[in-house]
Each structure stands twice: as C-alpha cells, then as structure tokens.
Scaffold this active site. Structure first.
Site, PDB file in Angstrom:
ATOM      1  N   HIS A 192      -3.230  -5.103   1.056  1.00  0.00           N
ATOM      2  CA  HIS A 192      -2.545  -5.400   2.316  1.00  0.00           C
ATOM      3  C   HIS A 192      -2.498  -6.912   2.578  1.00  0.00           C
ATOM      4  O   HIS A 192      -3.285  -7.436   3.377  1.00  0.00           O
ATOM      5  CB  HIS A 192      -3.264  -4.714   3.483  1.00  0.00           C
TER       6      HIS A 192
ATOM      7  N   GLU B 270      -0.487  -8.398   4.350  1.00  0.00           N
ATOM      8  CA  GLU B 270       0.032  -8.620   5.702  1.00  0.00           C
ATOM      9  C   GLU B 270      -1.035  -8.516   6.786  1.00  0.00           C
ATOM     10  O   GLU B 270      -0.800  -8.932   7.927  1.00  0.00           O
ATOM     11  CB  GLU B 270       1.155  -7.618   6.008  1.00  0.00           C
TER      12      GLU B 270
ATOM     13  N   CYS C 114       0.827  -1.201   0.000  1.00  0.00           N
ATOM     14  CA  CYS C 114       0.000   0.000   0.000  1.00  0.00           C
ATOM     15  C   CYS C 114       0.871   1.265   0.000  1.00  0.00           C
ATOM     16  O   CYS C 114       1.426   1.631  -1.034  1.00  0.00           O
ATOM     17  CB  CYS C 114      -0.978  -0.044   1.169  1.00  0.00           C
TER      18      CYS C 114
END
Length: 275
Positions: free
Chosen positions: A196, A198, A102
């Site tokens: 994202h 993660e 991002c």
C-alpha cells in the site's frame, strides 16, 4: 492537466466501516495521496461495487484509473466483486492505464484472466518485508529510485497464483511471489503492487485498530499489547513524521512520504509523459 479516476474497492458496507474508523474512505484517502504528490491533478471518485453509482465522466476522458485496497476477496462471486471485475474490463477495453494497490492488483489480475487465492502462508501485515526487485524491476519505471530491496506498508490475506499472459513480475518477497507486476490487457497498461504505497501511517493504524481482535486471533501479532504498541507508533508518526513513539518498530522505508509513494509518483510521471 492529468485527469485520474479513483475507483473505491470496497462494498458500501465496507466503505462505511472504514469511514467510521479512519474518517475517510479508501478512495478519499488515495485521492489525498495523489494530490500530495501532484496538486494539479483533476481527480474524480467512483464506487464500481455500488450498482447505483455512475461514472462521473466517460472513461475515455481519463488519463488513468487507480484501484484502491478492499476487504473483499476477488474469488468470491458476490455482486460487489463481479461489478468491479466488469468495470475494470471496460477500463482495459477503453485503453486507460491502471494502477492497482493490493486489492487493485488482485482485481486487475483476475479481470485480465489470472487467478488469486488465499495465501497458504498467512496474512502479510503490517509490513511487506524485504520486497525485492527482479531483474526487470531494477530497470522498470515503476520502481525508479527504489533500492534493490525495501519494506512497505501491507495488509492482505490473498495472493496472486496465476498471472495474465505476458506479465512481467517486478518485485517479490518471501510472503508473495508477486509483490509488483506489469501487464497489458485489452488496450490498457496495468501496473500493480501488493503493498500500500498510498497509505499514511495513521491510516494504517486505524485499520489495525479496527481489526485488532481478528489480527491477534490469527497470530498476525503475538499479543494485543504488541498490536497496541504498533498502532501507537503509527499514530504518533502523523503525516510529517514528527515525534515518533517507538521508532524502532517502523522501517525507515515507510517513514517518509516521498519514499512510501515512489511507485504512484512514477505512474503519474508516466501518465504526464504520455506513456
């Protein structure tokens, strides 16, 4: 042993606000995801936006650098932004591979000479829908094991408008022409995604909850009730996906940690193999 530096994308104030709502910073959350993928990793954290922070070790001692998300905007020339641009240019000069999520993608693009602007469409949240691999993306190591199109967790207002020279776009969707990209800058190889991979779902829920009023005001959600229902679904998921409430609200692609984190896992494999 692979050694990774996780660079926090937020300013000190932004980091404190996220810790208050989510219990940990974006860098700490990213480190947890990295350890879940590979417990043998040696991980250090660094906040390049913080003038007082210092690198835990020389850049040359790291096998890779990860850049987290952020609430900052890379086109605003405030010190918390310009310090990070300077830091990433040092990483590029040092020849250390980089993965950006991002804000991390946007920062990498600008540090390498590209441009980022506010998305003329709207904010993309809480999912990047129908992220579609390009012809290059279908054979790219970053997306190995991904289907041709998928959904991913996302929250961003800004998008890439001009890419660095010789960039290879590997994924896009209707909201962003650049959902994933590879390029080289200095002596470094950069992989970045606009979504994202993660994030755990409860972590995303905490971000939505903290920004609820502004998200409803800008019509990212049709009502506060819709947002609350989404937050409830994400909160109920937990890290293992048990007892999900409102399961129909959550795309299959985001429910499983292995699926969510494919790009990061593939980057770590690349580091382990020496590129």
């Amino acid at each position: 042993m692979v050694r990774v530096l996780v660079a926090e994308g937020n300013s000190n104030d932004g980091r404190r606000q996220i810790i208050e709502s989510a219990g940990r910073s974006m860098a700490e959350g990213y480190a947890e995801t990295l350890r879940a993928i590979d417990p043998t990793l040696a991980i250090n954290l660094f906040s390049p936006a913080d003038e007082a922070d210092r690198l835990p070790a020389p850049l040359s001692s790291y096998d890779g650098v990860v850049v987290t998300g952020s609430s900052l905007h890379v086109y605003r020339t405030e010190p918390a932004v310009t310090r990070q641009i300077d830091f990433l240019r040092e990483v590029f000069d040092a020849g250390v591979p980089v993965f950006g999520s991002c804000w991390g993608l946007q920062l990498g693009v600008v540090a390498a000479g590209g441009t980022v602007i506010p998305n003329p469409k709207r904010r993309e949240v809480p999912f990047a829908r129908s992220v579609t691999l390009t012809a290059a993306g279908k054979t790219h190591q970053m997306h190995q094991s991904r289907p041709a199109a998928f959904d991913a967790l996302a929250i961003h207002l800004d998008v890439v408008s001009v890419l660095p020279p010789d960039s290879v776009v590997t994924a896009f969707n209707d909201m962003a022409a650049v959902q994933a990209v590879e390029f080289r800058s200095g002596r470094s190889l950069f992989w970045g995604v606009q979504y994202h991979p993660e994030f755990e779902l409860p972590y995303m829920a905490s971000i939505l909850r903290r920004n609820a009023s502004s998200l409803v005001a800008e019509a990212a959600f049709s009502s506060e009730g819709e947002l609350v229902e989404m937050v409830d679904a994400m909160d109920s998921h937990g890290n293992d996906g048990d007892r999900v409430r409102h399961p129909s609200l959550l795309p299959d692609d985001v429910l499983d940690r292995h699926t969510r984190t494919i790009e990061i896992a593939n980057w770590l494999k690349m580091l382990s193999s020496g590129g």
